[in-house]
Every structure is written in C-alpha cells, then in structure tokens.
Motif scaffolding. Sequence first.
Motif, PDB file in Angstrom:
ATOM      1  N   GLY A  94      -2.921 -12.889  -5.412  1.00 42.91           N
ATOM      2  CA  GLY A  94      -3.991 -12.598  -6.344  1.00 42.91           C
ATOM      3  C   GLY A  94      -3.833 -12.823  -8.065  1.00 42.91           C
ATOM      4  O   GLY A  94      -4.809 -13.260  -8.668  1.00 42.91           O
ATOM      5  N   CYS A  98      -5.406 -15.836 -10.337  1.00 39.47           N
ATOM      6  CA  CYS A  98      -6.052 -15.406 -11.566  1.00 39.47           C
ATOM      7  C   CYS A  98      -5.456 -15.984 -12.848  1.00 39.47           C
ATOM      8  O   CYS A  98      -6.276 -16.525 -13.787  1.00 39.47           O
ATOM      9  CB  CYS A  98      -6.218 -13.831 -11.741  1.00 39.47           C
ATOM     10  N   GLU A 134     -14.034  -5.206  -7.610  1.00 37.85           N
ATOM     11  CA  GLU A 134     -13.320  -5.842  -6.625  1.00 37.85           C
ATOM     12  C   GLU A 134     -13.656  -5.509  -5.149  1.00 37.85           C
ATOM     13  O   GLU A 134     -13.694  -6.492  -4.376  1.00 37.85           O
ATOM     14  CB  GLU A 134     -11.782  -5.392  -6.806  1.00 37.85           C
ATOM     15  N   ALA A 155     -10.195 -11.733  -3.554  1.00 34.27           N
ATOM     16  CA  ALA A 155     -10.983 -11.053  -4.099  1.00 34.27           C
ATOM     17  C   ALA A 155     -10.246 -10.342  -5.342  1.00 34.27           C
ATOM     18  O   ALA A 155     -10.908 -10.315  -6.595  1.00 34.27           O
ATOM     19  CB  ALA A 155     -11.227  -9.638  -3.253  1.00 34.27           C
ATOM     20  N   LEU A 156      -8.837 -10.138  -5.219  1.00 39.27           N
ATOM     21  CA  LEU A 156      -8.403  -9.740  -6.525  1.00 39.27           C
ATOM     22  C   LEU A 156      -8.054 -10.744  -7.558  1.00 39.27           C
ATOM     23  O   LEU A 156      -8.196 -10.775  -8.906  1.00 39.27           O
ATOM     24  CB  LEU A 156      -6.905  -9.283  -6.208  1.00 39.27           C
ATOM     25  N   ALA A 159     -11.633 -11.392  -8.976  1.00 37.41           N
ATOM     26  CA  ALA A 159     -11.905 -10.351  -9.921  1.00 37.41           C
ATOM     27  C   ALA A 159     -11.242 -10.335 -11.162  1.00 37.41           C
ATOM     28  O   ALA A 159     -11.771  -9.954 -12.414  1.00 37.41           O
ATOM     29  CB  ALA A 159     -11.653  -8.960  -9.503  1.00 37.41           C
ATOM     30  N   ASN A 217      -3.338  -5.099  -9.683  1.00 38.42           N
ATOM     31  CA  ASN A 217      -3.676  -5.639  -8.597  1.00 38.42           C
ATOM     32  C   ASN A 217      -2.706  -4.749  -7.561  1.00 38.42           C
ATOM     33  O   ASN A 217      -3.380  -4.676  -6.281  1.00 38.42           O
ATOM     34  CB  ASN A 217      -3.168  -6.856  -8.325  1.00 38.42           C
ATOM     35  N   MET A 220      -4.882  -1.674  -6.875  1.00 38.66           N
ATOM     36  CA  MET A 220      -6.435  -2.027  -6.253  1.00 38.66           C
ATOM     37  C   MET A 220      -6.186  -2.617  -4.750  1.00 38.66           C
ATOM     38  O   MET A 220      -7.206  -2.719  -3.980  1.00 38.66           O
ATOM     39  CB  MET A 220      -6.981  -3.387  -7.109  1.00 38.66           C
ATOM     40  N   SER A 221      -4.973  -3.202  -4.321  1.00 40.33           N
ATOM     41  CA  SER A 221      -4.697  -3.487  -3.087  1.00 40.33           C
ATOM     42  C   SER A 221      -4.728  -2.482  -2.137  1.00 40.33           C
ATOM     43  O   SER A 221      -5.187  -2.810  -0.803  1.00 40.33           O
ATOM     44  CB  SER A 221      -3.377  -4.355  -3.148  1.00 40.33           C
ATOM     45  N   LEU A 224      -8.426  -2.106  -1.553  1.00 40.65           N
ATOM     46  CA  LEU A 224      -9.218  -3.027  -0.749  1.00 40.65           C
ATOM     47  C   LEU A 224      -8.893  -2.944   0.453  1.00 40.65           C
ATOM     48  O   LEU A 224      -9.587  -3.101   1.549  1.00 40.65           O
ATOM     49  CB  LEU A 224      -8.929  -4.663  -1.412  1.00 40.65           C
TER      50      LEU A 224
END
Length: 277
Positions: A94, A98, A134, A155-156, A159, A217, A220-221, A224
Amino acid sequence: MSSTVEARTRTTATRPGVALPPRPSRRGQTAATAVVGVVLLVATATLDVEWADLRDLPAAVRDYGTLMFADPDWSRLPRALFEMWRSISMAWLGAMLCVVVSIPLGMLAAHGVGPAWLRLALRGLFAVIRAVPEVIIALVLLTVTGLTPFTGALALGIAGIGTQGKWTYETIETLRDGAADAVRAAGGGRTAVIRWALWPAALPTLLSFALYRFEINIRMSAVLGLVGAGGIGSMLANYTNYRAWDTVGMLLIVVVATTMAVDAVSGALRRRIMEGT
C-alpha cells in the motif's frame, strides 16, 4: 512605578491631538469560545452514555487484562507471526502504491509546476480522498476484489494518496527558488526544472514521508483486518468473537511488539535520511 505609568498615561491622554490606540476587541474570541462550549455540551448530551458505568470501567479493564495477559496462549504464535507478516506486506504494498501515484501528482499540484486548473483539480482530489477513511474504502473494494489481503493493500494505497500528495506539493512549495532559477537561466524548461532542481532537493523529505506512511499503514492494516481484509486483524477479530481471551492477549503482544520494532527501524532510517550519517 505604577503611579508614574498612570500619570504618563493621563498626561498623554490630555494632550491635544494625541489619541490612545483603541482597546483590541475580544468579541470574536469570546463568541468562538461560546460556540465551542455549546457544541461540546450538545455532543455530550446527545451521546446517550450511561455515565454511571464509568465507575465499573477500571474493574472491567483489570478483569479483561487478567484474562488476556495472565497466561497467553502461545501455541498459535507461528500462525500469528505469519498473519502479522501478511499485514506488513499489505502495508508495504500500500505504501509503494501510494508513493508511486502520489509523488508525480503531488509535484504537478505544486505552485509553479503545474498549470492552475490542474493544481486545483489535483488538490481537490487529494482533499476528497483524505475525507474518506481507509475502512470505508476497504468496504467498497470488498465488493469488487473480495476478502483478500490485496483489498487491504489497495485500500491503504488509495487512502494514502491524499495525504502523501498533500505532503509532496507542500514540500515542493517550501523549497528555495535558487536551483530552479538557475536551471531556467540555463535554458531548461519545466521538465528540466523538476528533474534537476526540485526532485533532488525534495527527495530526502519525500523518502522520509514515505517511510512515515509505511508506519501508519502498519497500524491501519490491523484495523482493516477487522473488516475482512486479511492479516493479523482478521485473526484478532475471529478469536475476539469466540471470547478466546488468552489467544487475543498473545495476538495483541505480537501486534504491539512488531509495531514498535517497525517504528524504531523506520524512525532510524528517517533520521539517517534527513540528518545524514
């Protein structure tokens, strides 16, 4: 001392043609404070919270902490490490997606690089992406890509484009104009200015931001994974639903330890990039 100052003030005020400056108005500050207070009171009153339950919160935290960490179940550690590795891979993919997309677009959104219509369009796109969490992006992608770690990585990556793009054009706009002016004086066009003036000067900062995005990330992973994107978050959600608190405690230890290790390594690399050896 105070009497002397007051006497001078009265003398100045009584002199013909001399006027004291008006006292600064605090109406705006007072109104803003009142609005914030009203919003806070309304939000508190409409939360429908049982404030009496807060008294039981410390005891509940102690009880669940004992269930999770008194005797963690280490028998599933190999599976936890594998799922943690999947989360790290998801975060890394991700971050790379990005960076590859956001840096060129962010440079075009900088003042003096892209035309005005393109700058406004790209900055609006970055703002829209930043406004969507996210988790929402992952839920939308789940209908297309299914319950796979690729969904979380995508998604990461999407976002992060909003934030990384904003960091990029702000970094470009804070650079000094000396190198860019020298390239233009030598006959270089817009592409030459970007290649030989802006990119070398902004590269250390952009690399530091990319590593910082990777750190974000990682955290956030795990979140998610709770919505079915795979990784350690999915494993954590499953064992939480089954109330297997000893396994949940082991998973939390793995998540915290891995996140701290990644943050330490990434922080050292960022300091090395920004400060040198």
